[in-house]
Design a protein around this motif. Structure first.
Motif: not given
Length: 130
Positions: A32-39, A18-21
């Motif tokens: 757009e931010a994602f919690p995993s590579a799969a997402d 979130e801070s990087m976003r």
């Protein structure tokens, strides 16, 4: 002025993600931010991603593995890797594999901005001051 260039951030650490976003949005990019590579791989944003910022160490698929998967699948997405555990061997291999930048957490804002510019405009020098 908002830049329509899409930057995807993949990091399993929610606070860091979130801070990087927020930081990259402040630089003027669409994020757009994602919690995993799969997402990320399953998202509708994959085809329009202009640059990827991924954590090296994530459960499931690491940032290095994600980059390799994208290259093998035909996606030429410039990738910036970030890590809390810098490793020269991993760094050297990643750079040889075509990673745009390999940065240590906490990431220096100016260095990240230079890496993004260089990744989005190949041939632009990064001016590494580290």
């Amino acid at each position: 002025m908002l830049n329509r260039t899409l930057i995807a951030i993949v990091d399993d650490d929610q606070l860091y993600r979130e801070s990087m976003r927020k930081l990259v949005v402040l630089m003027g990019y669409t994020v757009e931010a994602f919690p995993s590579a799969a997402d990320f791989l399953a998202s509708r944003f994959l085809p329009e991603t202009a640059c990827l910022i991924a954590d090296v160490h994530m459960p499931g698929m690491t940032g290095v593995e994600l980059h390799r998967h994208l290259v093998d699948a035909g996606y030429a997405i410039p990738t910036i890797l970030v890590t809390a555990y810098p490793d020269e061997v991993v760094r050297d291999r990643a750079l040889k594999d075509g990673i745009a930048c390999y940065l240590s957490k906490p990431v220096d804002d100016d260095h990240l901005e230079r890496c993004l510019r260089s990744a989005l405009q190949p041939g632009t020098p990064i001016e590494d001051n580290s």
